[in-house]
Design an enzyme around this catalytic site. Structure first.
Site, short mmCIF file in Angstrom:
data_model
loop_
_atom_site.label_atom_id
_atom_site.label_comp_id
_atom_site.label_asym_id
_atom_site.label_seq_id
_atom_site.Cartn_x
_atom_site.Cartn_y
_atom_site.Cartn_z
N ARG A 73 24.45 21.60 -9.06
CA ARG A 73 24.27 20.21 -9.44
C ARG A 73 24.95 19.27 -8.46
O ARG A 73 24.48 18.18 -8.19
CB ARG A 73 24.86 19.99 -10.83
CG ARG A 73 24.47 18.68 -11.45
CD ARG A 73 25.30 18.44 -12.71
NE ARG A 73 26.03 17.22 -12.50
CZ ARG A 73 26.04 16.18 -13.32
NH1 ARG A 73 25.38 16.24 -14.43
NH2 ARG A 73 26.70 15.11 -13.06
N GLU A 112 17.49 25.72 -14.32
CA GLU A 112 18.75 26.14 -14.94
C GLU A 112 18.83 27.65 -14.81
O GLU A 112 17.81 28.34 -14.83
CB GLU A 112 18.72 25.74 -16.42
CG GLU A 112 20.01 25.92 -17.17
CD GLU A 112 20.96 24.72 -17.09
OE1 GLU A 112 20.60 23.70 -16.44
OE2 GLU A 112 22.05 24.81 -17.65
N GLU A 147 11.22 20.69 -24.03
CA GLU A 147 11.55 21.93 -23.34
C GLU A 147 12.87 22.51 -23.86
O GLU A 147 13.74 21.75 -24.29
CB GLU A 147 11.68 21.66 -21.83
CG GLU A 147 10.47 20.95 -21.23
CD GLU A 147 10.80 20.23 -19.92
OE1 GLU A 147 11.91 20.41 -19.40
OE2 GLU A 147 9.92 19.49 -19.45
N LYS A 170 18.40 14.50 -23.95
CA LYS A 170 18.84 15.81 -24.44
C LYS A 170 19.15 15.71 -25.91
O LYS A 170 19.71 14.71 -26.38
CB LYS A 170 20.03 16.33 -23.64
CG LYS A 170 21.28 15.52 -23.73
CD LYS A 170 22.42 16.20 -22.97
CE LYS A 170 23.01 15.29 -21.93
NZ LYS A 170 24.13 15.87 -21.19
N ARG A 186 20.54 8.59 -14.25
CA ARG A 186 20.65 9.03 -15.64
C ARG A 186 19.86 8.02 -16.47
O ARG A 186 20.40 7.10 -17.05
CB ARG A 186 22.11 9.05 -16.07
CG ARG A 186 22.35 9.66 -17.44
CD ARG A 186 23.81 9.58 -17.83
NE ARG A 186 24.67 10.36 -16.96
CZ ARG A 186 24.80 11.68 -17.00
NH1 ARG A 186 24.10 12.38 -17.87
NH2 ARG A 186 25.61 12.30 -16.19
N PHE A 230 12.13 23.87 -14.60
CA PHE A 230 11.49 22.87 -15.45
C PHE A 230 10.89 21.72 -14.66
O PHE A 230 10.29 20.81 -15.24
CB PHE A 230 12.46 22.33 -16.51
CG PHE A 230 13.79 21.88 -15.95
CD1 PHE A 230 13.89 20.73 -15.20
CD2 PHE A 230 14.94 22.61 -16.23
CE1 PHE A 230 15.11 20.31 -14.69
CE2 PHE A 230 16.17 22.20 -15.73
CZ PHE A 230 16.26 21.04 -14.96
N LYS A 245 16.55 23.62 -23.84
CA LYS A 245 17.73 23.28 -23.04
C LYS A 245 18.65 24.49 -23.07
O LYS A 245 19.17 24.86 -24.12
CB LYS A 245 18.45 22.06 -23.61
CG LYS A 245 19.64 21.65 -22.75
CD LYS A 245 20.39 20.46 -23.26
CE LYS A 245 21.38 19.96 -22.22
NZ LYS A 245 22.26 21.01 -21.67
N ARG A 279 22.96 24.22 -13.76
CA ARG A 279 21.83 23.60 -13.07
C ARG A 279 21.67 24.20 -11.68
O ARG A 279 22.67 24.39 -10.97
CB ARG A 279 22.08 22.09 -12.97
CG ARG A 279 20.93 21.26 -12.42
CD ARG A 279 20.00 20.87 -13.53
NE ARG A 279 18.92 20.00 -13.10
CZ ARG A 279 18.90 18.67 -13.27
NH1 ARG A 279 19.94 18.07 -13.82
NH2 ARG A 279 17.86 17.95 -12.90
#
Length: 508
Positions: free
Chosen positions: A232, A261, A210, A373, A367, A296, A212, A217
């Site tokens: 975020r 985003e 996708e 990313k 995470r 997303f 970025k 966010r």
DNA sequence: TTCCGACAGTGGGGTCGCAAT
DNA sequence: ATTGCGACCCCACTATCGGAA
């Protein structure tokens, strides 16, 4: 409970490197709390008071000069009440009122207690135990499953409330904590991969690739006409972004939680620089710039929780809901196709791509390795102009580098000189820190309280994500996310990159 | 026994609102 | 009007502990 007991436990936590010992000390402390003390105490232990914005920083604390109490008398609830008053004073005008509150608190605290409270207010306890360790301590104190505590904390977005529930409620009540439309969830985070190919291979199969975007966010909750937008860090910024609220009201869904985003576009439909998006995103009074959302992921739709579904399922649902606000993306197992899509994203002016495993669930607050990313990295050879003394575990070591680009024409100073374009402390190993601390004093020209200034002789290779316009630095550009790749003893300052080459990155 | 996932720490630049100057 | 402060967007990287393999 006396604050003094919290301070003593915190000192024990900071004194041991063992996480198990930290957890044991914190669990013992938590077990001794009255129910009403749990939330304030969790705020202290994470150095993020439950009151939120206090308006107290390093400057206002260092301006205080008050004697401290000889012995402990403050309770947890005393300090909590004082923080309530400080938070109430924030935004209400008077600096004097805040200073008065701080002075009173300072006078009632012993010096060890004041040191602790000050670190809590500054948001930096530095004892090696924050949310992760504290979660385990809460589970241990409450004799609950650590994964259950973690899940409740991530889905409620509230560690204090979760601790209170774990310690005072039943196991069933803890298990029952789930998604609620209108209550923000800790967002899932990503790790980094070097290339789209590497990312696809690391995920070992089919991946969602996708765009970025270089924006902010957002997490959006809609319940009928009631739309809420969170950052975020779960701050509610609904009132600042009416255009996003409107866009979400247009979507074919009554009750939905979306992850995405936002950024602003220029006249040609390309993305504006991050700085422009932030000027709008951070502003209370609407501006000419309009924000657009791209989604997303979808966590909930019309009564159905989706976060434990595989990404492939969530994307199918998202496809039906998000329409034109769907983040551009493809699903592929072909590394070449992923690379091609990555090039398209960059050509469209975006940061890079996210590569995600299609089997992965939405791991709130984690995470993990299922979101990767991928962004291009630029490297430049720059010259060290000065080095700042480090803090914390870097105390006594030269840490933070001032970086200069060559200015052969003297456009921003003397011809043949160097223009400062940023600082960095990242990428340094312990060995490199030791070397810096030995080396730079040997080429020192002068020093201030915080830094050693040196002759511009040392060339260092620096990685950056890009540059941004700057009013801080004389060259008009600042490095973005600079980190050290390594020193270049094979290069001389005359080989360093120029301010001109950095400035060309500003446009296009 | 070795490996690796998760955490915490160490700070970077820019933007805003607000209060003091 | 300008300046300084505090909060909060974006963020990379290394060292370490302790469970997983």
């Amino acid at each position: 409970m006396l604050l003094n007991e919290v301070v003593a436990a915190t000192e024990a936590v900071g004194a041991t490197p063992s996480r198990l010992a930290k957890i044991a000390a914190l669990a013992a402390l938590l077990r001794g709390l009255d129910p009403g003390e749990v939330r304030p105490a969790i705020g202290f232990l994470t150095a993020s008071p439950r009151q939120g914005r206090l308006g107290v920083g390093w400057r206002s604390l260092s301006a205080l000069e008050t004697p401290h109490a000889a012995g402990p008398s403050l309770t947890i609830l005393d300090v909590d009440a004082a923080l309530d008053r400080l938070a109430a004073a924030d935004g209400q005008g008077s600096v004097a009122a805040r200073r008065g509150e701080l002075t009173l608190l300072s006078e009632r605290a012993t010096s060890a207690e004041w040191d602790f409270v000050a670190r809590v207010m500054l948001g930096e306890l530095r004892t090696g135990a924050l949310e992760g360790v504290l979660l385990d301590a809460i589970a241990k104190a409450a004799e609950r499953d650590a994964s259950a505590v973690r899940r409740a904390a991530m889905l409620s977005g509230d560690l204090g409330a979760t601790a209170e529930l774990a310690l005072t409620g039943s196991a069933d009540e803890l298990e029952a904590v789930g998604l609620v439309v209108g209550r923000p969830v800790m967002p899932m985070l990503a790790s980094t991969a070097g290339s789209a190919t590497e990312a696809v291979q690391a995920l070992g199969g089919t991946a969602s690739v996708e765009y970025k975007l270089d924006g902010a966010r957002i997490q959006v909750h809609r319940d009928g006409d009631d739309v809420r937008v969170y950052t975020r860090s779960l701050a509610d910024i609904t009132h600042r972004v009416p255009e996003i609220v409107e866009a979400v009201r247009e979507l074919p869904a009554e009750r939905v939680i979306l992850d995405g985003e936002t950024l602003s576009l220029d006249e040609d439909g390309g993305p504006r620089p991050f700085q422009d998006t932030m000027a709008r995103f951070g502003s209370e009074s609407g501006a000419a710039v309009v924000l657009r959302p791209w989604f997303f992921d979808i966590l909930h739709l019309d009564g159905r929780d989706l976060l434990d579904e595989p990404l492939s399922t969530r994307l199918e649902v998202l496809e039906r809901v998000a329409g034109a606000s769907r983040m551009p993306g493809i699903v592929t197992d072909d590394a070449d196709r992923a690379e091609e899509f990555s090039r398209e994203a960059l050509a469209a002016g975006h940061e890079g791509v996210m590569v995600k495993g299609v089997e992965s669930a939405y791991a709130a607050g984690r995470r993990g390795k299922s979101w990767l990313k991928v962004k291009p990295v630029l490297t430049f050879d720059l010259v060290v102009l000065a080095v700042e003394w480090g803090s914390g575990r870097r105390t006594g070591q030269l840490s933070n580098l001032h970086l200069g680009a060559r200015d052969p024409e003297g456009a921003y100073g003397e011809p043949g000189g160097f223009v400062m374009v940023g600082k960095t402390f990242k990428g340094l190993t312990d060995a490199l820190l030791r070397w810096q601390t030995e080396h730079f004093p040997t080429i020192e020209t002068h020093r201030s309280s915080s830094a050693v200034h040196v002759r511009p002789e040392t060339v260092v290779e620096i990685a950056i994500d890009g540059v941004q316009r700057s009013t801080r630095y004389p060259g008009g550009v600042a490095l973005r996310f600079a980190r050290v790749k390594g020193y270049r003893p094979d290069k001389s300052p005359g080989d360093a990159d120029t301010i001109g080459s950095l400035r060309t990155l500003l446009r296009g």
